[in-house]
Design an enzyme around this catalytic site. Structure first.
Site, mmCIF file in Angstrom:
data_model
loop_
_atom_site.group_PDB
_atom_site.id
_atom_site.type_symbol
_atom_site.label_atom_id
_atom_site.label_comp_id
_atom_site.label_asym_id
_atom_site.label_seq_id
_atom_site.Cartn_x
_atom_site.Cartn_y
_atom_site.Cartn_z
ATOM 1 C CG ASP A 60 36.694 37.127 77.416
ATOM 2 O OD1 ASP A 60 35.901 36.636 78.258
ATOM 3 O OD2 ASP A 60 36.334 37.436 76.268
ATOM 4 C CG HIS A 73 35.072 39.394 80.508
ATOM 5 N ND1 HIS A 73 34.675 39.357 79.199
ATOM 6 C CD2 HIS A 73 35.640 40.617 80.680
ATOM 7 C CE1 HIS A 73 34.980 40.501 78.607
ATOM 8 N NE2 HIS A 73 35.570 41.272 79.492
#
Length: 555
Positions: free
Chosen positions: A298, A332
């Site tokens: 992430d 991300h």
């Protein structure tokens, strides 16, 4: 008196900014003084965990031995707890003040996959108070603590995390399902247990109310994944040299801490790991992050300060942060602020970093309801390679599903614009310089709110190769200076929508350009293009959705 060429150029750009109505002071405000981060110091006294009965065979549970060693060193006034070579299986480790937990190169601390070893405790999840399983490594209200060495800390996160079917190959999915656990009715997500699945289908699982106890959350316990390493309200912290990996959720989460140094870390999570952030710095003050490598599931390096009302009530911005000489692979976002930034963020420097394959490069995200002011952010000398999304993204509609309605498109009307309140977030006063991008879906994307634009942003000396160019929506007081832009989609190269006081100076499009700029929205005004090398431009401008041709000034 003859002025130097650079002086004349600066005066000319300043005149253009004034013409566009841009606050020169806002974009040229003096940088704050950089913080001095206080460092840790320990006596040389060293105790080995084996002196307390620890066994590095990968089978013996060393929870008691490791924690007894830490407590003993603390009670003696401080020193080093040494983890020698071996595979040290353990439950939760609780740090104490004046202790340096030092992990040798050939040592691995592996946290047990027995969920019963982790008690349900009152904690914090994504910026709000919540009940969670005990963090594998934790400390609260401590001073002068460190985790150092060159060994490995492994959170055994695969035992905790759900996994999405579309992130696995057929063979990987088949092996995962055969290992145990359960799959949801849609056959799309694997969970490690019925308890974890039950938690996923329970609204606000773990979010407690006054008077509730751990017993109230027992039926969804497996879903309440802990962050691997959490220090709360601690002062003078050093994390140096070790590999921290495979977390149940976030890897490293300093919360309301002061004087934190993160140096030479290797932070890893599987790319498919749910909530597998690398480093989340939340409501902290005086922070240095340097010479570290991130490859996670992430956001990689992320600034936070609480969520919505809880963050605003806490009222603790993350401030005085230096982030330098780091490398991010998968994530991300490479460097991220938000989305939980309700307490604000300010005085942050990011420099000399490389982002290689992160989904988004520089990612600033928020949404209505957050509140919080993010300002005085200085970014310099960033390399990006192979970015699947945007190289530079400011988005105040984080979490939005579908497209925003726009006036004049198929009869759609703009949604009612809410008033500006304490719940309205703000992104302002960013200076972004010396950006090199080879490969992105889009070079620059801003999406502000109608009631609160993204404002006072300077982007200078950027060289970008991307499929698409620049899109600015609900932005104001933006200067883009010396942008070299090579795109595959040149229709248009730049799109400005409902924005004002925008200056592009010394824009250098590469190759043939079908359309240089599209101006849309009745609110758009004072867009200035100057010094653009337009020899290869087939058409300069089009206007749509109520935009006036007077909104564009070309010099």
């Amino acid at each position: 008196m003859i002025r130097r060429k650079q002086d004349i150029k600066t005066i000319y750009i300043t005149m253009l900014m004034v013409l566009a109505g841009i606050s020169v002071c806002a974009l040229k405000a003096q940088e704050p003084v950089r913080p001095i981060v206080q460092q840790v110091s320990f006596p040389n006294d060293t105790l080995r965990i084996t002196e307390f009965g620890a066994k590095g065979d990968g089978q013996y549970i060393n929870t008691e031995a490791i924690n007894n060693a830490i407590t003993t060193v603390n009670e003696k006034g401080g020193g080093v707890v040494l983890v020698p070579g071996g595979l040290w299986l353990t439950g939760p480790i609780e740090m104490k003040s004046n202790v340096n937990l030092h992990i040798q190169r050939d040592a691995v601390i592996l946290f047990t996959d027995n969920f019963d070893a982790y008690e349900l405790v009152e904690s914090n999840w994504e910026g709000e108070p919540a009940w969670r399983n005990q963090n594998p490594i934790s400390g609260k209200n401590l001073e002068n603590i460190a985790i150092t060495g060159t060994g490995v800390i492994d959170g055994n996160g695969g035992a905790w995390r759900m996994v999405k079917r579309d992130k696995m190959t057929d063979a990987q999915w088949k092996k995962l399902v055969a290992s145990g656990g359960v799959v949801d009715e849609a056959g799309r997500i694997w969970y490690p247990s019925e308890s974890a699945l039950r938690g996923a289908t329970t609204q606000n699982a773990g979010k407690g109310h006054a008077g509730q106890t751990a017993a109230d959350f027992r039926d969804v316990k497996d879903f309440l994944r802990p962050n691997l390493l959490v220090f709360t309200s601690c002062k003078r912290i050093l994390l140096e040299g070790v590999t921290i990996q495979n977390s149940p959720a976030w890897n490293i989460h300093p919360l309301m801490c002061e004087d934190l140094t993160v140096r030479n870390l290797n932070v890893r999570n599987p790319w498919y790991g749910q909530n597998g952030d690398g480093l989340d710095i939340e409501s902290c003050k005086n922070v240095l992050v340097e010479n570290s490598t991130f490859d996670v599931g992430d956001d990689a390096i992320c600034i936070k300060s609480g969520r919505d009302k809880a963050g605003r009530d806490r009222g603790m911005p993350t401030e005085n942060v230096i982030i330098r000489n780091n490398i991010v692979y998968h994530g991300h976002g490479g460097f991220v602020i938000g989305s939980e930034m309700s307490g604000g963020a300010r005085n942050i420097w990011v420099e000399d970093c490389s982002l290689v394959g992160t989904d988004i490069g520089l990612r600033f995200k928020t949404t209505r309801g957050r509140g919080g002011v993010v300002e005085n952010i200085f970014i310099n000398n960033i390399n990006m390679v192979g970015i699947p999304g945007e190289a530079i993204l400011f988005d105040m509609y984080y979490g939005l599903k579908g497209q925003l309605p726009k006036a004049g498109e198929g009869g759609a009307a703009l949604a009612e614009i809410p008033p500006v309140t304490a719940e309205t977030p703000r992104f302002q006063n960013f200076v972004i310089r010396n950006i090199k991008v080879n490969g992105a879906e889009k070079g620059i994307f801003f999406r502000g709110l109608p009631e609160m634009s993204i404002k006072n942003i300077l982007i200078e000396h950027a060289h970008i190769v991307a499929k698409k160019g620049v899109e600015l929506i609900e932005a104001s007081n933006i200067v883009v200076k010396d942008l070299t832009l090579k795109t595959a989609n040149t229709n248009p190269l730049i799109h400005i929508d409902n924005s004002k006081n925008i200056v592009f100076t010394a824009l250098k499009p590469i190759d043939n350009i079908d359309l240089l700029i599209q101006v849309s929205g009745a609110k758009t005004e004072k867009v200035v293009l100057t010094g653009t090398k337009a020899e290869s431009v087939k058409k300069t401008s089009v206007f749509s959705n109520g935009a006036s041709e007077k909104a564009l000034i070309i010099k």
